[in-house]
Design a protein around this motif. Structure first.
Motif, PDB file in Angstrom:
ATOM      1  N   SER A 159      -7.354 -19.892   5.663  1.00 41.33           N
ATOM      2  CA  SER A 159      -6.583 -19.452   4.554  1.00 41.33           C
ATOM      3  C   SER A 159      -5.615 -18.558   5.222  1.00 41.33           C
ATOM      4  O   SER A 159      -5.746 -17.462   5.953  1.00 41.33           O
ATOM      5  CB  SER A 159      -7.699 -18.402   3.799  1.00 41.33           C
ATOM      6  OG  SER A 159      -6.943 -17.781   2.747  1.00 41.33           O
ATOM      7  N   THR A 160      -4.372 -18.739   4.878  1.00 38.70           N
ATOM      8  CA  THR A 160      -3.152 -18.138   5.433  1.00 38.70           C
ATOM      9  C   THR A 160      -2.309 -17.722   4.312  1.00 38.70           C
ATOM     10  O   THR A 160      -2.161 -18.403   3.153  1.00 38.70           O
ATOM     11  CB  THR A 160      -2.603 -19.087   6.707  1.00 38.70           C
ATOM     12  OG1 THR A 160      -1.953 -20.174   5.838  1.00 38.70           O
ATOM     13  CG2 THR A 160      -3.490 -19.368   7.773  1.00 38.70           C
ATOM     14  N   LYS A 161      -1.265 -17.108   4.610  1.00 41.80           N
ATOM     15  CA  LYS A 161      -0.022 -16.604   3.854  1.00 41.80           C
ATOM     16  C   LYS A 161       1.108 -16.375   4.868  1.00 41.80           C
ATOM     17  O   LYS A 161       0.725 -16.117   5.836  1.00 41.80           O
ATOM     18  CB  LYS A 161      -0.450 -15.352   2.977  1.00 41.80           C
ATOM     19  CG  LYS A 161      -0.669 -14.047   3.300  1.00 41.80           C
ATOM     20  CD  LYS A 161      -0.938 -13.062   2.243  1.00 41.80           C
ATOM     21  CE  LYS A 161      -1.371 -11.736   2.953  1.00 41.80           C
ATOM     22  NZ  LYS A 161      -1.660 -10.747   2.101  1.00 41.80           N
ATOM     23  N   PRO A 162       2.149 -16.310   4.303  1.00 38.03           N
ATOM     24  CA  PRO A 162       3.267 -16.265   5.015  1.00 38.03           C
ATOM     25  C   PRO A 162       3.322 -14.422   5.615  1.00 38.03           C
ATOM     26  O   PRO A 162       2.594 -13.728   4.834  1.00 38.03           O
ATOM     27  CB  PRO A 162       4.701 -16.509   4.267  1.00 38.03           C
ATOM     28  CG  PRO A 162       4.040 -17.319   3.119  1.00 38.03           C
ATOM     29  CD  PRO A 162       2.707 -17.024   2.967  1.00 38.03           C
ATOM     30  N   LEU A 163       3.741 -14.235   6.646  1.00 34.37           N
ATOM     31  CA  LEU A 163       4.034 -12.904   6.887  1.00 34.37           C
ATOM     32  C   LEU A 163       4.919 -12.246   5.818  1.00 34.37           C
ATOM     33  O   LEU A 163       5.667 -12.631   5.389  1.00 34.37           O
ATOM     34  CB  LEU A 163       4.553 -12.626   8.385  1.00 34.37           C
ATOM     35  CG  LEU A 163       3.990 -12.929   9.422  1.00 34.37           C
ATOM     36  CD1 LEU A 163       4.723 -13.074  10.819  1.00 34.37           C
ATOM     37  CD2 LEU A 163       2.845 -12.288   9.760  1.00 34.37           C
ATOM     38  N   PRO A 164       4.379 -10.924   5.440  1.00 36.96           N
ATOM     39  CA  PRO A 164       5.026 -10.325   4.450  1.00 36.96           C
ATOM     40  C   PRO A 164       6.642  -9.883   4.792  1.00 36.96           C
ATOM     41  O   PRO A 164       7.027  -9.626   6.122  1.00 36.96           O
ATOM     42  CB  PRO A 164       4.309  -9.107   4.131  1.00 36.96           C
ATOM     43  CG  PRO A 164       3.737  -8.841   5.603  1.00 36.96           C
ATOM     44  CD  PRO A 164       3.418 -10.159   5.965  1.00 36.96           C
ATOM     45  N   ALA A 165       7.414  -9.887   3.941  1.00 37.45           N
ATOM     46  CA  ALA A 165       8.762  -9.699   4.066  1.00 37.45           C
ATOM     47  C   ALA A 165       9.091  -8.174   4.262  1.00 37.45           C
ATOM     48  O   ALA A 165       8.164  -7.356   3.746  1.00 37.45           O
ATOM     49  CB  ALA A 165       9.702  -9.893   2.823  1.00 37.45           C
ATOM     50  N   PRO A 166      10.107  -7.789   5.112  1.00 38.52           N
ATOM     51  CA  PRO A 166      10.267  -6.409   5.268  1.00 38.52           C
ATOM     52  C   PRO A 166      10.632  -5.446   3.988  1.00 38.52           C
ATOM     53  O   PRO A 166      11.257  -6.251   3.068  1.00 38.52           O
ATOM     54  CB  PRO A 166      11.438  -6.209   6.336  1.00 38.52           C
ATOM     55  CG  PRO A 166      11.342  -7.650   6.918  1.00 38.52           C
ATOM     56  CD  PRO A 166      10.922  -8.536   5.900  1.00 38.52           C
ATOM     57  N   THR A 167      10.172  -4.470   3.792  1.00 38.93           N
ATOM     58  CA  THR A 167      10.400  -3.530   2.860  1.00 38.93           C
ATOM     59  C   THR A 167      10.787  -2.030   3.199  1.00 38.93           C
ATOM     60  O   THR A 167      10.665  -1.849   4.418  1.00 38.93           O
ATOM     61  CB  THR A 167       8.944  -3.322   1.967  1.00 38.93           C
ATOM     62  OG1 THR A 167       7.942  -2.776   2.741  1.00 38.93           O
ATOM     63  CG2 THR A 167       8.576  -4.399   1.381  1.00 38.93           C
ATOM     64  N   ARG A 168      11.373  -1.314   2.486  1.00 45.63           N
ATOM     65  CA  ARG A 168      11.796   0.116   2.778  1.00 45.63           C
ATOM     66  C   ARG A 168      10.553   0.901   3.238  1.00 45.63           C
ATOM     67  O   ARG A 168       9.766   0.812   2.366  1.00 45.63           O
ATOM     68  CB  ARG A 168      12.717   0.501   1.682  1.00 45.63           C
ATOM     69  CG  ARG A 168      13.350   1.737   2.029  1.00 45.63           C
ATOM     70  CD  ARG A 168      13.844   2.420   0.796  1.00 45.63           C
ATOM     71  NE  ARG A 168      14.709   3.562   0.856  1.00 45.63           N
ATOM     72  CZ  ARG A 168      15.891   3.868   1.364  1.00 45.63           C
ATOM     73  NH1 ARG A 168      16.413   2.527   2.003  1.00 45.63           N
ATOM     74  NH2 ARG A 168      16.458   5.013   1.891  1.00 45.63           N
ATOM     75  N   PRO A 169      10.652   1.073   4.316  1.00 43.64           N
ATOM     76  CA  PRO A 169       9.446   1.867   4.812  1.00 43.64           C
ATOM     77  C   PRO A 169       9.228   3.414   3.906  1.00 43.64           C
ATOM     78  O   PRO A 169      10.147   3.943   3.621  1.00 43.64           O
ATOM     79  CB  PRO A 169       9.686   2.292   6.363  1.00 43.64           C
ATOM     80  CG  PRO A 169      11.195   2.526   6.321  1.00 43.64           C
ATOM     81  CD  PRO A 169      11.755   1.466   5.394  1.00 43.64           C
ATOM     82  N   THR A 170       7.869   3.628   3.654  1.00 42.86           N
ATOM     83  CA  THR A 170       7.723   4.712   3.087  1.00 42.86           C
ATOM     84  C   THR A 170       7.774   5.992   3.860  1.00 42.86           C
ATOM     85  O   THR A 170       7.724   6.042   5.025  1.00 42.86           O
ATOM     86  CB  THR A 170       6.098   4.914   2.375  1.00 42.86           C
ATOM     87  OG1 THR A 170       5.215   4.724   3.427  1.00 42.86           O
ATOM     88  CG2 THR A 170       6.100   3.669   1.432  1.00 42.86           C
ATOM     89  N   ARG A 171       7.466   7.233   3.499  1.00 47.08           N
ATOM     90  CA  ARG A 171       7.597   8.415   4.280  1.00 47.08           C
ATOM     91  C   ARG A 171       6.394   8.252   5.236  1.00 47.08           C
ATOM     92  O   ARG A 171       6.564   8.862   6.471  1.00 47.08           O
ATOM     93  CB  ARG A 171       7.456   9.880   3.411  1.00 47.08           C
ATOM     94  CG  ARG A 171       7.120  10.993   4.355  1.00 47.08           C
ATOM     95  CD  ARG A 171       8.284  11.272   5.307  1.00 47.08           C
ATOM     96  NE  ARG A 171       8.232  12.644   6.068  1.00 47.08           N
ATOM     97  CZ  ARG A 171       8.700  13.054   6.998  1.00 47.08           C
ATOM     98  NH1 ARG A 171       9.368  12.019   7.766  1.00 47.08           N
ATOM     99  NH2 ARG A 171       8.157  13.991   7.631  1.00 47.08           N
ATOM    100  N   SER A 172       5.309   7.954   4.898  1.00 51.68           N
ATOM    101  CA  SER A 172       3.836   7.962   5.687  1.00 51.68           C
ATOM    102  C   SER A 172       4.190   6.833   6.673  1.00 51.68           C
ATOM    103  O   SER A 172       3.880   7.182   7.898  1.00 51.68           O
ATOM    104  CB  SER A 172       2.850   7.332   4.710  1.00 51.68           C
ATOM    105  OG  SER A 172       1.601   7.158   5.566  1.00 51.68           O
ATOM    106  N   THR A 173       4.915   5.740   6.255  1.00 48.55           N
ATOM    107  CA  THR A 173       5.166   4.703   7.357  1.00 48.55           C
ATOM    108  C   THR A 173       6.003   5.169   8.466  1.00 48.55           C
ATOM    109  O   THR A 173       5.899   4.666   9.785  1.00 48.55           O
ATOM    110  CB  THR A 173       5.755   3.509   6.914  1.00 48.55           C
ATOM    111  OG1 THR A 173       4.813   2.784   5.809  1.00 48.55           O
ATOM    112  CG2 THR A 173       6.113   2.309   7.594  1.00 48.55           C
ATOM    113  N   THR A 174       7.148   6.030   8.218  1.00 49.31           N
ATOM    114  CA  THR A 174       8.068   6.224   9.053  1.00 49.31           C
ATOM    115  C   THR A 174       7.395   7.468   9.905  1.00 49.31           C
ATOM    116  O   THR A 174       7.569   7.349  11.235  1.00 49.31           O
ATOM    117  CB  THR A 174       9.234   6.955   8.305  1.00 49.31           C
ATOM    118  OG1 THR A 174       9.925   5.993   7.335  1.00 49.31           O
ATOM    119  CG2 THR A 174      10.172   7.643   9.227  1.00 49.31           C
TER     120      THR A 174
END
Length: 279
Positions: A159-174
């Motif tokens: 079971s696979t899916k494509p890698l997710p497209a980049p999104t605008r990072p959240t404050r937590s991610t940054t």
């Protein structure tokens, strides 16, 4: 009950980013860790329990395990009988090469959704590749054919899916990304959570939660793993183990050995032998 008999045999390609291990563990417990590569395993006997992506899983005999790069997981025997398994670590670039289309265009890297699959045909394919990798008489052409076939089947059947497209990072991610960069920049330093907090302009609690949520490991485990990966690279390049320990911030060779074994399932000395062994 008799003494437990843990063993592991490791193989590392001398010229390509691919490694393989055949092991039986009754008492060994993997510390939570991740790999830079894709990891594909097949359980031969017994059952291995582990947590991955927030859920508990068990891989019983004949089942296949699929870990994405940097997928944190642990692992231990599900019962006192232990488990035997084969696992292959394949760098993302090799996976991409094997999946390119007839024009030579890379089709993108897969992301495996389920870390365990019950698929006898896929297990047979993985086992054939693993046996060939560890077989001194197997030719390079035969290994490459089996590698390409195994990757194609894994992607097709699992079971696979494509890698997710980049999104605008959240404050937590940054915050997590900045803390991660500090750990990379100061890999051998004895950093504190306050150092991470100051570097990100947040509190120790905020940076800890953000990092754990983003990378699935506490900052201390991630930092140690960076040092262990670097030590492994040095050992593969021929650096004496005691020098590799010193260069990566471990107190001494025994300190490195303890953590190396908990993360990788074999000692630095055994890994060194695998690194210099001829295919």
């Amino acid at each position: 009950m008799g003494m437990a008999h843990d063993w592991s045999r490791y193989w590392r390609s001398p010229d390509r980013p691919i490694e393989a291990m055949h092991a039986h563990f009754e008492r060994h417990v993997y510390h939570r860790h991740s790999h830079e590569a894709y990891s594909f395993g097949v359980t031969e006997t017994g059952a291995q329990s582990f947590t991955c992506r927030g859920s508990a899983h068990t891989s019983a005999a004949g089942m296949v395990m699929t870990f994405n790069p940097d997928d944190p997981h642990d692992g231990h025997a599900a019962n006192t009988l232990g488990f035997t398994y084969r696992i292959i670590h394949i760098a993302p670039d090799l996976v991409a090469d094997a999946l390119q289309d007839a024009t030579g265009r890379r089709t993108g890297l897969p992301l495996f959704v389920a870390p365990v699959a019950s698929d006898p045909a896929l297990a047979t394919t993985l086992r054939a590749l693993h046996v060939a990798l560890l077989d001194p008489s197997a030719t390079a052409l035969r290994r490459d054919e089996l590698l390409t076939a195994a990757i194609a089947r894994i992607v097709h059947r699992a079971s696979t899916k494509p890698l997710p497209a980049p999104t605008r990072p959240t404050r937590s991610t940054t915050v997590a990304q900045h803390a991660r960069q500090l750990l990379h920049d100061r890999m051998t330093d004895d950093l504190s959570i306050d150092d991470l907090a100051r570097s990100t302009g947040t509190s120790r609690y905020v940076v800890y939660r953000a990092f754990q949520a983003e990378y699935g490991l506490p900052p201390s485990d991630y930092h140690r793993q960076l040092r262990l990966r670097r030590a492994r690279t040095l050992i593969a390049a021929g650096t004496p183990i005691i020098e590799a320990a010193s260069a990566t911030g471990f107190a001494d060779q025994s300190h490195l050995t303890r953590w190396f074994t908990r993360y990788f399932g074999l000692t630095p000395g055994a890994y060194r032998q695998a690194a210099v062994a001829k295919p």
